[in-house]
Write a protein that holds these residues in place. Sequence first.
Motif, PDB file in Angstrom:
ATOM      1  N   LEU A 343       0.842  -1.195   0.000  1.00 24.26           N
ATOM      2  CA  LEU A 343       0.000   0.000   0.000  1.00 24.26           C
ATOM      3  C   LEU A 343       0.873   1.239   0.000  1.00 24.26           C
ATOM      4  O   LEU A 343       1.959   1.267   0.580  1.00 24.26           O
ATOM      5  N   LYS A 344       0.367   2.292  -0.620  1.00 23.79           N
ATOM      6  CA  LYS A 344       1.120   3.532  -0.705  1.00 23.79           C
ATOM      7  C   LYS A 344       0.160   4.709  -0.586  1.00 23.79           C
ATOM      8  O   LYS A 344      -0.957   4.669  -1.105  1.00 23.79           O
ATOM      9  N   GLY A 345       0.608   5.759   0.098  1.00 30.35           N
ATOM     10  CA  GLY A 345      -0.205   6.958   0.212  1.00 30.35           C
ATOM     11  C   GLY A 345      -0.147   7.519   1.615  1.00 30.35           C
ATOM     12  O   GLY A 345       0.538   6.998   2.497  1.00 30.35           O
ATOM     13  N   PRO A 346      -0.889   8.616   1.860  1.00 34.73           N
ATOM     14  CA  PRO A 346      -0.893   9.218   3.200  1.00 34.73           C
ATOM     15  C   PRO A 346      -1.584   8.321   4.211  1.00 34.73           C
ATOM     16  O   PRO A 346      -2.402   7.458   3.853  1.00 34.73           O
ATOM     17  N   GLY A 348      -3.918   6.508   6.545  1.00 40.61           N
ATOM     18  CA  GLY A 348      -5.364   6.361   6.531  1.00 40.61           C
ATOM     19  C   GLY A 348      -5.976   6.373   5.146  1.00 40.61           C
ATOM     20  O   GLY A 348      -7.156   6.066   4.982  1.00 40.61           O
ATOM     21  N   LYS A 349      -5.195   6.727   4.139  1.00 42.35           N
ATOM     22  CA  LYS A 349      -5.723   6.820   2.771  1.00 42.35           C
ATOM     23  C   LYS A 349      -4.848   6.043   1.787  1.00 42.35           C
ATOM     24  O   LYS A 349      -4.811   6.351   0.598  1.00 42.35           O
ATOM     25  N   LYS A 350      -4.141   5.058   2.291  1.00 45.50           N
ATOM     26  CA  LYS A 350      -3.247   4.294   1.425  1.00 45.50           C
ATOM     27  C   LYS A 350      -4.033   3.418   0.463  1.00 45.50           C
ATOM     28  O   LYS A 350      -5.107   2.926   0.789  1.00 45.50           O
ATOM     29  N   LYS A 351      -3.464   3.242  -0.723  1.00 44.24           N
ATOM     30  CA  LYS A 351      -4.089   2.413  -1.741  1.00 44.24           C
ATOM     31  C   LYS A 351      -3.072   1.410  -2.270  1.00 44.24           C
ATOM     32  O   LYS A 351      -1.865   1.622  -2.170  1.00 44.24           O
ATOM     33  N   GLN A 424      -4.483   1.054  11.577  1.00 39.44           N
ATOM     34  CA  GLN A 424      -3.598   0.533  10.542  1.00 39.44           C
ATOM     35  C   GLN A 424      -4.389   0.103   9.313  1.00 39.44           C
ATOM     36  O   GLN A 424      -5.562  -0.256   9.402  1.00 39.44           O
ATOM     37  N   GLN A 425      -3.739   0.174   8.158  1.00 42.08           N
ATOM     38  CA  GLN A 425      -4.289  -0.404   6.942  1.00 42.08           C
ATOM     39  C   GLN A 425      -3.466  -1.640   6.587  1.00 42.08           C
ATOM     40  O   GLN A 425      -2.240  -1.645   6.730  1.00 42.08           O
TER      41      GLN A 425
END
Length: 816
Positions: A343-346, A348-351, A424-425
């Motif tokens: 996952l990648k991104g800020p 709480g908003k990782k994709k 966590q994601q």
Amino acid sequence: MDATVPSRDELGDRYLSSLQVEPYPVQEEALLAWMTAEQGVLVCAPTGTGKTMIAHAALYEALHRDEIAYYTTPLIALTDQKFHELQQCAVSWGFSETDVGLVTGNRRVNPDARVLVVVAEILLNRLLNAENFDFERVSAVVMDEFHNFADAERGIVWELSLALLPPHVRLMLLSATVGNSREFVNWLERCHNRKLELVEGTERRVPLAHQWIPDRLLGEHMVDMAGGEGDSRRTPALVFCFNREECWSVAEHLKGLDLTTGPQRQRIKEEMERFDFTQGAGPKIRQILGRGVGVHHAGMLPRFRRLVERLYEQKLLSVCVCTETLAAGINLPARSVVLTNLLKGPKGKKKLIDASTAHQIFGRAGRPQYDDRGYVYALAHEDDVKILRWQEKYDSIPENTKDPGLLKAKKALKKKKPTRRDTQQYWNEAQFDKLIAAPPGKLYSKGPLPWRLLAYLLRKSPEVERVRGVIRKRLLDQPRIEAAEKDLDRMLLSLWAGGFVTLTPEPPKQEEVVEKEEKKKPEAPTGSGMFDGILTNVTKEKPKDEKVEAKPRYSPELATPTPKLGSLLQFRGIHPIYGAFLLEHLGIADRDERIQAFESVLGLPRALWRSVRVPLKEEVPPGPLQTTRLDTELIKRGLMLAKVPDEEKENDNGYDDEEEFEPPLAEKLRLLFDATYPDVKDVQTSPVWSVGELLRFNGDFNKYIRAHNLVKQEGIIFRHLLRMILLCGEFVNVCPSETTPEEWRAEMIDISQKLIESCRSVDPDSTEKAIEQAHAADVVEGEEHRVPTNSEGGTSDADDERRWEETFENLYGGEK
């Protein structure tokens, strides 16, 4: 043809005979296609297939035929690597290192050589300035990593280069596998009259083995990989992380593990004794390298990244922890790659990372000269590893046991059951499988028409239909072409509002459009731009019993340049309209205000903003630009509240009210810009204070980064300073109104000199590369001659006219 010049067939045979290894099938097919194709080839094959061998054939041919060839890449780091590689090739072919040159935005070596390694933007700039750069002797252009054509920000560079390349120049496009290769070559032939032979390969020279690791933490897995001897070891390995802070923490963790042999550590120690690690992140990097672990990301100084690359290439490092930027082309050969996250991104908003990025990363595994396969590992989140281990331990105790000890143990385990955290994601094996099976990405035109190119086109001809012709030739579906044409109209209206062009027919007055629209429907316009009413092509919704009538959308026929349009051609490192906007205001600014304005456009990452925030006004007082112009204008427009007089601030209790918030200068400038150009949406600014603060530390870079806890990001700050030097180079030859050329020029040179001295003390080699471009822009030593920044060489208006005759021939297929 001169009988002494060998034929292409002959050179092809000689090149094949010179190869030290048997070509892989796709390599052999591509080489044969290149030898016979009239206009060139497109080679699509997986990463690691050896496309460089194919590229060398075009350069081998140019050298032996005394012709010129360009080799383009998307990255400066990759350009440097290819430059040195091709110099070695030239020597092995019987030529000199000086027959290979390098030209990037900030470095030139052997610029008159017959083989020129350049970043893609340099090739485009030369094609746009064909009067100054003779393409008659250019026989070939190789575009490496061509899948960057689909890059949203820079893909337009490759697209325009294809459109402008003279017909006699043969083209070699080298790309990772793409999903619409046939569509692409058909488009190239249909829209640009260039027929390329397509060569595709789907099999890697070194096959990949993908493995999901659900039950081991990173350190445990890396120790397993580094164990054993010879082929049983799965190192050297690249460990990919998706942010710089994670790179540091992972490297710190791995340095405590036994990943290298004794001889490796001894050789590393010998290499490091010749290197200065005393400043900045040096001590930390020395410790990590000493344990056979490298770190490679943009937050490091270039000199440290180069050292890591060298030690890794010498097989002294077992592991290199890096960001995905390394997968974009820098060649660090690895047996394995390890993904610590999917996952990648800020927060709480990782994709999930996109498939193209994943395939680039996967493709770094497996070295053709050493490995019979490459290994790709994806690790589960450490929470999931702990949960799985707990589950295995819990399930190992039978549910129907009667043993009191086991029952007690099972009960105790149940109380300690680990769980996933809400903060966590997580990722999973199914997502990993999805990335593995994902089809390759497709090549389509991305990004809008650049403002600077639009200004170039309008200088040549005010006929808007010609510019629309450029848009219609883009590799887009019809709805996107129509949207791009509407964007063009919006851009032209913004240029008109700013006084850069006059439009024919003249746009309807906005008040009239608003009045008509209000009569049709009371709701406010849906868009946020100044010209939404003008550009709407259908009336707003009416009651059901009324007929909806189509309203023609305003679309200009001519956009005639005013003298002001030329200012847009001065800037390459800044949005041209924002650059022209700054020229209107910085004449009355003081030094601190000018520095703040320049720093705001250089794009420091958001993660650093807290450490480089603009100080309060007590430390950096507002200057004349704010106090005499911006504040008054913003208050008048209702964009900022008027200040409360000091005598009115005291409340009934005799205490001052909370201090009013006052935006920093960069935000005030942006507020005024957005109000002036509400439809210019692609400007990026951020209020930061790094250069200004460094100068208050008397240019002591290491003292500054330590004081502001920026040691781990020193490479970002260093790059920021170099970009500031180059930006001063762009502004030195254009003078704002309300000041004198002498005063403005002296200040630009003074700021640059101080930054150069600071950077030289940190990374002399990288600084010298930047100085070479600054010399070209006449910043460093203050010579009296002026070199225009709108091209690599000075041109007159007459030169521009002749140059654009050829440009339009290429863009419009001879249409006048």
